[in-house]
Design a protein around this motif. Structure first.
Motif, short mmCIF file in Angstrom:
data_model
loop_
_atom_site.label_atom_id
_atom_site.label_comp_id
_atom_site.label_asym_id
_atom_site.label_seq_id
_atom_site.Cartn_x
_atom_site.Cartn_y
_atom_site.Cartn_z
N ASN A 209 -0.16 4.91 8.02
CA ASN A 209 1.14 4.30 8.34
C ASN A 209 2.28 5.30 8.16
N MET A 210 2.04 6.34 7.38
CA MET A 210 3.10 7.29 7.04
C MET A 210 3.40 8.26 8.18
N ALA B 227 0.83 -1.20 0.00
CA ALA B 227 0.00 0.00 0.00
C ALA B 227 0.86 1.26 0.00
N ALA B 228 1.93 1.25 0.79
CA ALA B 228 2.83 2.40 0.83
C ALA B 228 3.50 2.61 -0.52
N ALA C 122 -4.90 5.36 0.27
CA ALA C 122 -5.25 6.52 1.10
C ALA C 122 -5.22 6.17 2.57
N THR C 123 -5.77 5.02 2.94
CA THR C 123 -5.72 4.64 4.35
C THR C 123 -4.31 4.27 4.78
N ALA C 124 -3.49 3.84 3.82
CA ALA C 124 -2.09 3.56 4.15
C ALA C 124 -1.35 4.81 4.58
N ALA D 261 8.07 5.46 5.55
CA ALA D 261 7.37 6.69 5.93
C ALA D 261 8.27 7.90 5.71
N ALA D 262 9.53 7.76 6.00
CA ALA D 262 10.47 8.88 5.79
C ALA D 262 10.58 9.21 4.31
#
Length: 449
Positions: free
Chosen positions: A259-260, A214-215, A254-256, A267-268
């Protein structure tokens, strides 16, 4: 007399429905029924708005999954009321709320989420005439289609986005297409400041199976639209008075975004990309089924299974109420006949288990193990479906089964919430933070195209 398309699809009386259903226990309702847990969908909506606020990006709520005013309002909260629709009738039913927002100075707009057929354009133009300029937006991915409707777009009342195909291969133009530069020149040169930016729907994210997938999808979409925006040269940039919008998403990606907010390397990477984009563009997320969710969404594993951002079956806000009509314990695999089939549950399978719905541990299934598609694989599922009826099958050891009783009611998490809702004229609303088995409201679904 002014043509009002919504009059072709009259809705039932809300007052009458409330008199019939509010205060009744789920065990006393006719079946099948579509049940929404208001507490769950409010939480899902608030989580989406919260992550967008923390990331400093806009949000556009898709209403096609539920087609109700009540849930549309929950999706946008008290902030900007920006929507996406898949049918013109959804936009027409949103019109009174959009007018109310604009009268109070609240930002509001609606986006027709697929390249429009030629016959829908006059209705969109009529809708735009009722709202502030730029409140209605459309997608373009083809020069010929644009030429056919350009006469409606030369007054700046309707905003235009270019739809980019970032790998889904449904609608959109690929950046690598030799027609792409010409499409940009034609659209921006014709509509000028009414050109809004670029749009992507990462629909193939539904095939993902992890937070990493997802990311990756979310980052890939943003990179794709950044590449698209770089094709707008300085001559055309001078025609624009606002930042171009890059709008990306599908519910898994979008929901992922939740996680960000972590400190992970992925995430970085996302935050670095996002901060760079925000210097030049307005970035916007869009999603639709995330308030309701369903087994397809759970199967993406786009978020962790525990913690504040957990994505589990308990995150699903829509359940279908069924009644047990007959039982067949003598069969090789114990089965039961239920009062709903493909017209209430949809025909789409789910990659995570072999069925069309999973029974929750409530009502007539209380006390039974709930089927866990990742672990025990033991419990009742909708194993087969016909048009009006479904066959519930017991998966796992027979000795662990508590039989279902004829006449009892059960609740099912469906595979695809968007399709499961289509056969119902309204949703019956419960609230797990109050009395979870009692109807507290009714939300009427919009009808038509």
């Amino acid at each position: 007399m002014e043509h009002i398309p919504t009059a072709n699809h009259p809705l039932p009386s809300l007052a009458s429905l409330q008199l019939q259903y509010v205060g009744k226990n789920l065990n006393d309702l006719p079946t099948p029924g579509a049940i929404i847990d208001r507490a769950v969908v409010k939480r899902n909506c608030n989580d989406m708005l919260d992550v967008c606020q923390k990331l400093g990006v806009g949000f556009r709520a898709h209403v096609k999954s539920h087609k109700t005013l009540e849930l549309s309002k929950l999706q946008v909260g008290s902030g900007p009321a920006n929507f996406i629709v898949s049918t013109v009738t959804e936009a027409e039913n949103l019109l009174p709320f959009l007018l109310e927002c604009q009268a109070s100075g609240r930002e509001s707009s609606v986006f027709y989420g697929v390249p429009p057929s030629q016959s829908t354009v006059p209705r969109l133009v009529h809708l735009a005439s009722k709202l502030a300029p730029g409140s209605v937006n459309i997608l373009i991915d083809n020069i010929e289609a644009f030429n056919k409707m350009s006469e409606y777009l030369d007054d700046g009342k309707i905003g235009v986005f270019i739809k980019i195909d970032t790998g889904y291969n449904r609608a959109g133009i690929k950046i690598s297409s030799n027609k792409f530069p010409g499409l940009i020149r034609k659209v921006v040169g014709t509509v000028g400041e009414a050109f809004r930016g670029f749009y992507s729907h990462y629909g193939h994210s539904y095939a993902g199976s992890s937070e990493k997938d997802a990311a990756h999808g979310l980052i890939s979409e943003l990179e794709g639209l950044e590449e698209a925006a770089a094709e707008v040269d300085d001559v055309y940039l001078k025609l624009l008075k606002k930042k171009m919008v890059l709008t990306v998403g599908a519910t898994p990606t979008a929901t992922a975004a939740q996680n960000m907010l972590s400190g992970s390397p992925r995430a970085a990477e996302f935050k670095t990309l996002l901060n760079r984009l925000k210097e030049t563009y307005s970035v916007e997320l869009h999603a639709g089924v995330y308030p309701l969710l369903d087994m397809q969404q759970v199967a993406t594993h786009a978020r962790p299974t525990s913690g504040r951002a957990a994505l589990t079956k308990e995150s699903v806000g829509l359940k279908i109420l069924l009644e047990i009509s007959s039982v067949y314990e003598e069969r090789e695999k114990p089965e039961a006949l239920a009062s709903a089939g493909s017209l209430a549950l949809g025909r789409e399978p789910c990659k995570s288990y072999p069925g069309w719905g999973i029974l929750t541990g409530e009502l007539g299934n209380k006390g039974n193990t709930v089927y866990d598609e990742q672990q025990n694989k033991t419990g009742w599922i909708v194993g087969r479906i016909s048009q009006e009826h479904g066959i519930l099958s017991w998966e796992g050891p027979r000795e662990q089964m508590r039989p279902l009783e004829i006449g009892s009611k059960v609740l099912v998490w469906p595979n695809h919430a968007c399709v499961a809702g289509v056969g119902f004229g309204w949703y019956l609303i419960v609230d797990s933070e109050q009395s979870g088995d009692t109807v507290v409201d009714v939300w009427v679904r919009w009808r038509g195209w």
